[in-house]
Design a protein around this motif. Structure first.
Motif, PDB file in Angstrom:
ATOM      1  N   LEU A  95       0.861  -1.173   0.000  1.00  0.00           N
ATOM      2  CA  LEU A  95       0.000   0.000   0.000  1.00  0.00           C
ATOM      3  C   LEU A  95       0.901   1.228   0.000  1.00  0.00           C
ATOM      4  O   LEU A  95       1.509   1.566   1.016  1.00  0.00           O
ATOM      5  CB  LEU A  95      -0.909   0.015   1.233  1.00  0.00           C
ATOM      6  N   THR A  96       1.051   1.878  -1.157  1.00  0.00           N
ATOM      7  CA  THR A  96       1.882   3.074  -1.239  1.00  0.00           C
ATOM      8  C   THR A  96       1.076   4.295  -0.796  1.00  0.00           C
ATOM      9  O   THR A  96      -0.153   4.240  -0.660  1.00  0.00           O
ATOM     10  CB  THR A  96       2.391   3.271  -2.668  1.00  0.00           C
ATOM     11  N   GLY A  97       1.771   5.386  -0.566  1.00  0.00           N
ATOM     12  CA  GLY A  97       1.105   6.602  -0.117  1.00  0.00           C
ATOM     13  C   GLY A  97       0.419   6.434   1.224  1.00  0.00           C
ATOM     14  O   GLY A  97      -0.587   7.087   1.509  1.00  0.00           O
ATOM     15  N   THR A  98       0.979   5.569   2.061  1.00  0.00           N
ATOM     16  CA  THR A  98       0.389   5.273   3.366  1.00  0.00           C
ATOM     17  C   THR A  98       1.433   5.526   4.448  1.00  0.00           C
ATOM     18  O   THR A  98       2.393   4.763   4.584  1.00  0.00           O
ATOM     19  CB  THR A  98      -0.090   3.812   3.434  1.00  0.00           C
ATOM     20  N   THR A  99       1.260   6.597   5.186  1.00  0.00           N
ATOM     21  CA  THR A  99       2.236   6.992   6.193  1.00  0.00           C
ATOM     22  C   THR A  99       1.861   6.426   7.554  1.00  0.00           C
ATOM     23  O   THR A  99       0.746   6.651   8.053  1.00  0.00           O
ATOM     24  CB  THR A  99       2.325   8.529   6.283  1.00  0.00           C
ATOM     25  N   VAL A 100       2.796   5.697   8.156  1.00  0.00           N
ATOM     26  CA  VAL A 100       2.573   5.153   9.498  1.00  0.00           C
ATOM     27  C   VAL A 100       2.696   6.277  10.515  1.00  0.00           C
ATOM     28  O   VAL A 100       3.653   7.054  10.500  1.00  0.00           O
ATOM     29  CB  VAL A 100       3.579   4.028   9.801  1.00  0.00           C
ATOM     30  N   THR A 101       1.725   6.377  11.389  1.00  0.00           N
ATOM     31  CA  THR A 101       1.717   7.433  12.409  1.00  0.00           C
ATOM     32  C   THR A 101       1.944   6.908  13.819  1.00  0.00           C
ATOM     33  O   THR A 101       2.299   7.662  14.715  1.00  0.00           O
ATOM     34  CB  THR A 101       0.384   8.191  12.369  1.00  0.00           C
ATOM     35  N   SER A 102       1.733   5.607  14.022  1.00  0.00           N
ATOM     36  CA  SER A 102       1.953   5.028  15.346  1.00  0.00           C
ATOM     37  C   SER A 102       2.008   3.514  15.252  1.00  0.00           C
ATOM     38  O   SER A 102       1.407   2.909  14.359  1.00  0.00           O
ATOM     39  CB  SER A 102       0.848   5.439  16.330  1.00  0.00           C
ATOM     40  N   VAL A 103       2.763   2.929  16.168  1.00  0.00           N
ATOM     41  CA  VAL A 103       2.748   1.480  16.380  1.00  0.00           C
ATOM     42  C   VAL A 103       2.706   1.272  17.884  1.00  0.00           C
ATOM     43  O   VAL A 103       3.605   1.700  18.608  1.00  0.00           O
ATOM     44  CB  VAL A 103       4.001   0.800  15.802  1.00  0.00           C
ATOM     45  N   VAL A 112      -1.210  -0.765  14.233  1.00  0.00           N
ATOM     46  CA  VAL A 112      -0.395   0.142  13.424  1.00  0.00           C
ATOM     47  C   VAL A 112      -1.313   1.221  12.855  1.00  0.00           C
ATOM     48  O   VAL A 112      -2.175   0.933  12.014  1.00  0.00           O
ATOM     49  CB  VAL A 112       0.312  -0.621  12.284  1.00  0.00           C
ATOM     50  N   GLY A 113      -1.150   2.435  13.348  1.00  0.00           N
ATOM     51  CA  GLY A 113      -1.946   3.545  12.851  1.00  0.00           C
ATOM     52  C   GLY A 113      -1.310   4.171  11.627  1.00  0.00           C
ATOM     53  O   GLY A 113      -0.087   4.312  11.551  1.00  0.00           O
ATOM     54  N   THR A 114      -2.125   4.564  10.654  1.00  0.00           N
ATOM     55  CA  THR A 114      -1.634   5.245   9.455  1.00  0.00           C
ATOM     56  C   THR A 114      -2.594   6.378   9.102  1.00  0.00           C
ATOM     57  O   THR A 114      -3.690   6.488   9.669  1.00  0.00           O
ATOM     58  CB  THR A 114      -1.540   4.288   8.245  1.00  0.00           C
ATOM     59  N   ASP A 115      -2.186   7.198   8.141  1.00  0.00           N
ATOM     60  CA  ASP A 115      -3.073   8.270   7.691  1.00  0.00           C
ATOM     61  C   ASP A 115      -4.203   7.737   6.814  1.00  0.00           C
ATOM     62  O   ASP A 115      -5.053   8.503   6.359  1.00  0.00           O
ATOM     63  CB  ASP A 115      -2.285   9.361   6.966  1.00  0.00           C
ATOM     64  N   GLN A 116      -4.225   6.415   6.594  1.00  0.00           N
ATOM     65  CA  GLN A 116      -5.291   5.781   5.820  1.00  0.00           C
ATOM     66  C   GLN A 116      -6.099   4.800   6.664  1.00  0.00           C
ATOM     67  O   GLN A 116      -6.835   3.988   6.121  1.00  0.00           O
ATOM     68  CB  GLN A 116      -4.683   5.044   4.612  1.00  0.00           C
ATOM     69  N   GLY A 117      -5.924   4.876   7.974  1.00  0.00           N
ATOM     70  CA  GLY A 117      -6.613   3.943   8.853  1.00  0.00           C
ATOM     71  C   GLY A 117      -5.630   3.066   9.605  1.00  0.00           C
ATOM     72  O   GLY A 117      -4.423   3.154   9.402  1.00  0.00           O
ATOM     73  N   ALA A 118      -6.128   2.204  10.460  1.00  0.00           N
ATOM     74  CA  ALA A 118      -5.280   1.378  11.323  1.00  0.00           C
ATOM     75  C   ALA A 118      -5.354  -0.091  10.921  1.00  0.00           C
ATOM     76  O   ALA A 118      -6.348  -0.555  10.355  1.00  0.00           O
ATOM     77  CB  ALA A 118      -5.696   1.544  12.783  1.00  0.00           C
ATOM     78  N   TRP A 119      -4.271  -0.802  11.249  1.00  0.00           N
ATOM     79  CA  TRP A 119      -4.190  -2.242  11.029  1.00  0.00           C
ATOM     80  C   TRP A 119      -3.893  -2.929  12.351  1.00  0.00           C
ATOM     81  O   TRP A 119      -3.176  -2.393  13.190  1.00  0.00           O
ATOM     82  CB  TRP A 119      -3.057  -2.568  10.045  1.00  0.00           C
ATOM     83  N   SER A 339      10.080   7.875  15.168  1.00  0.00           N
ATOM     84  CA  SER A 339       9.387   8.713  16.147  1.00  0.00           C
ATOM     85  C   SER A 339       7.962   8.252  16.391  1.00  0.00           C
ATOM     86  O   SER A 339       7.363   8.589  17.419  1.00  0.00           O
ATOM     87  CB  SER A 339       9.394  10.169  15.671  1.00  0.00           C
ATOM     88  N   TRP A 340       7.425   7.471  15.477  1.00  0.00           N
ATOM     89  CA  TRP A 340       6.048   7.000  15.589  1.00  0.00           C
ATOM     90  C   TRP A 340       5.934   5.659  16.333  1.00  0.00           C
ATOM     91  O   TRP A 340       4.844   5.145  16.527  1.00  0.00           O
ATOM     92  CB  TRP A 340       5.438   6.829  14.190  1.00  0.00           C
ATOM     93  N   LEU A 341       7.064   5.092  16.740  1.00  0.00           N
ATOM     94  CA  LEU A 341       7.040   3.815  17.434  1.00  0.00           C
ATOM     95  C   LEU A 341       6.726   4.033  18.908  1.00  0.00           C
ATOM     96  O   LEU A 341       7.555   4.537  19.669  1.00  0.00           O
ATOM     97  CB  LEU A 341       8.388   3.096  17.268  1.00  0.00           C
ATOM     98  N   ASP A 342       5.512   3.673  19.316  1.00  0.00           N
ATOM     99  CA  ASP A 342       5.049   3.894  20.691  1.00  0.00           C
ATOM    100  C   ASP A 342       5.272   2.658  21.559  1.00  0.00           C
ATOM    101  O   ASP A 342       4.416   2.274  22.366  1.00  0.00           O
ATOM    102  CB  ASP A 342       3.562   4.268  20.699  1.00  0.00           C
ATOM    103  N   VAL A 343       6.408   2.045  21.392  1.00  0.00           N
ATOM    104  CA  VAL A 343       6.795   0.877  22.176  1.00  0.00           C
ATOM    105  C   VAL A 343       8.139   1.206  22.815  1.00  0.00           C
ATOM    106  O   VAL A 343       9.040   1.690  22.121  1.00  0.00           O
ATOM    107  CB  VAL A 343       6.917  -0.385  21.285  1.00  0.00           C
ATOM    108  N   PRO A 344       8.313   0.982  24.105  1.00  0.00           N
ATOM    109  CA  PRO A 344       9.561   1.373  24.777  1.00  0.00           C
ATOM    110  C   PRO A 344      10.727   0.457  24.448  1.00  0.00           C
ATOM    111  O   PRO A 344      11.325  -0.179  25.333  1.00  0.00           O
ATOM    112  CB  PRO A 344       9.182   1.305  26.261  1.00  0.00           C
ATOM    113  N   ALA A 345      11.077   0.413  23.165  1.00  0.00           N
ATOM    114  CA  ALA A 345      12.126  -0.496  22.702  1.00  0.00           C
ATOM    115  C   ALA A 345      13.453   0.215  22.480  1.00  0.00           C
ATOM    116  O   ALA A 345      14.388  -0.372  21.918  1.00  0.00           O
ATOM    117  CB  ALA A 345      11.680  -1.160  21.393  1.00  0.00           C
TER     118      ALA A 345
END
Length: 410
Positions: A95-103, A112-119, A339-345
């Motif tokens: 899926l191109t043109g899909t920016t990840v905003t959070s994990v 996995v949040g994106t500007d096109q919805g979450a997975w 920066s969008w990785l919301d996991v304390p790794a």
């Protein structure tokens, strides 16, 4: 919210390699890409750039180079075209043109949040690579007004720069290539040199990477080295993608490029350089000698040796207000953007902690980082082994989840 078994973030060569390996095991997945396939090759490479590896080393899972120039070096746009073809042949679910905003972690998996919805998926592979953003030192903010600053990601050709001298900060692969190109364009070039990995283009009649590949140097595992942190932070090899052409500090200095030490600071418009350049170059020469000794031991015969790095007297300061320097190129490397990785790794330097690409968070994997599992991990050729081994771990993790769920159901 759609569900899948694995979300791969990034459709560069590592993401595509993971996709191919997952597909061979019939593991359902999706590849999320913020731009196009091979986006960084299309948007963050200068016009004359060539791969440092010869074409015969452009190998991916299920793919080997079949062109007419195995000993040549692919340009950036050809690499992008090759990866697009690879994605098509592999039928990768991208899926191109899909920016990840959070994990973020959720239950036994991740959202996995994106500007096109979450997975939602039990496993996630971070395949966005180590070279997402230029790493520019804080001292850049002290550059006097009127001087153009650019990174290799934003540089395209000499014609885009203003007339006048160029200071290039960093003498790894990008730094020496741009010093060579800008000097040949007629500009006076000063190259600030720190720690570097000296490397000849050819050795004993063959490309140096043929020797490193054949002798098994590039296959050295991450759990076989004494100092893994240092190995993962070594500068890139001083190579250019041109058959038989070595561009090291001797070649640049002989051509007229001025060499100075590592940029130590800028005070009141005056650049200050380290006086350790001779020691740094001596260390690089010694390391090259040890590498050639390793190759010779494998080959069973001793080959040529190269002249030590010759250094003219290097100035320790340069007045950036004098008008001598019109542009500074910050060839100081790249860093990943997670920066969008919301996991304390992360460790204290915001680097993802991992053991060969396996993080401490079950089902979360990393690929595309230097010396991930092999010394060749940062090369296109290294993606196949890394992706294959990570896929095995991921599949075993999924089997464990299925067994746990089965026991709970009973």
């Amino acid at each position: 919210m759609p569900n899948t078994t694995t979300v791969i973030i990034g459709a560069g060569h590592c993401g595509l390699a993971m996709s191919h390996c997952l597909a061979t095991r019939s593991i359902d997945h999706v590849v999320l890409e913020r731009g196009e396939i091979a986006n960084s090759w299309r948007t963050q490479r200068w016009e004359s750039l060539r791969l440092l590896t010869p074409n015969w080393m452009t190998r991916l899972p299920g793919y080997v180079y079949r062109g007419s120039d195995p000993d040549g070096y692919l340009g950036a746009q050809l690499v992008a075209a090759l990866l697009e073809e690879y994605a098509d042949v592999s039928a990768a679910p991208i899926l191109t043109g899909t920016t990840v905003t959070s994990v973020r972690a959720a239950g036994s998996g991740y959202v996995v949040g994106t500007d096109q919805g979450a997975w939602r998926a039990p496993t996630v592979v971070l395949a966005c690579g180590a070279a997402t953003m230029p790493s520019v030192p804080a001292v850049a903010c002290r550059v006097p007004p009127g001087i153009t600053s650019v990174t290799p990601a934003g540089y395209r050709s000499p014609s885009q720069l203003p007339p006048g001298g160029v200071l290039i900060v960093g003498a790894s692969a990008s730094g020496v290539q741009l010093a060579d190109e800008l000097h040949r364009s007629g500009r006076p070039v000063t190259l600030a040199v720190g720690e570097h990995v000296r490397m000849p283009r050819t050795y004993r009649g063959r490309d140096i990477l043929w020797w490193l590949d054949a002798a098994g140097v590039l296959d050295e595992r991450y759990d076989e080295v004494d100092d893994l942190v240092r190995a993962r932070n070594l500068p890139s090899m001083q190579l250019v993608g041109s058959p038989g052409r070595t561009v090291d500090l001797n070649a640049l200095s002989s051509a007229g490029v001025r060499l100075v030490g590592r940029l130590a600071g800028i005070e009141s418009g005056v650049a200050q350089f380290s006086g350790s350049l001779p020691n740094v170059c001596t260390l690089a020469d010694l390391k090259l000698g040890r590498l050639l000794d390793t190759i010779d031991t494998w080959a069973g015969a001793r080959g040529e040796r190269f002249a030590p790095t010759e250094l003219p007297t290097a100035p320790l300061t340069l007045d950036l207000r004098s008008g001598e320097i019109a542009t500074i190129v910050w060839a100081t490397g790249y860093r990943p953007d997670l920066s969008w990785l919301d996991v304390p790794a992360f460790d204290r330097r915001r680097r993802v902690m991992h053991d060969g690409g396996v993080t401490a968070f079950a089902g979360l994997y990393l690929i595309g980082m230097p010396f991930l599992r092999r010394r060749k991990s940062s090369l296109i050729d290294g993606a196949a082994t890394d992706a294959t081994e990570l896929t095995m771990h991921l599949a075993a993790h999924l089997d464990g989840l299925a067994g746990h769920q089965g026991r709970n159901a009973s």
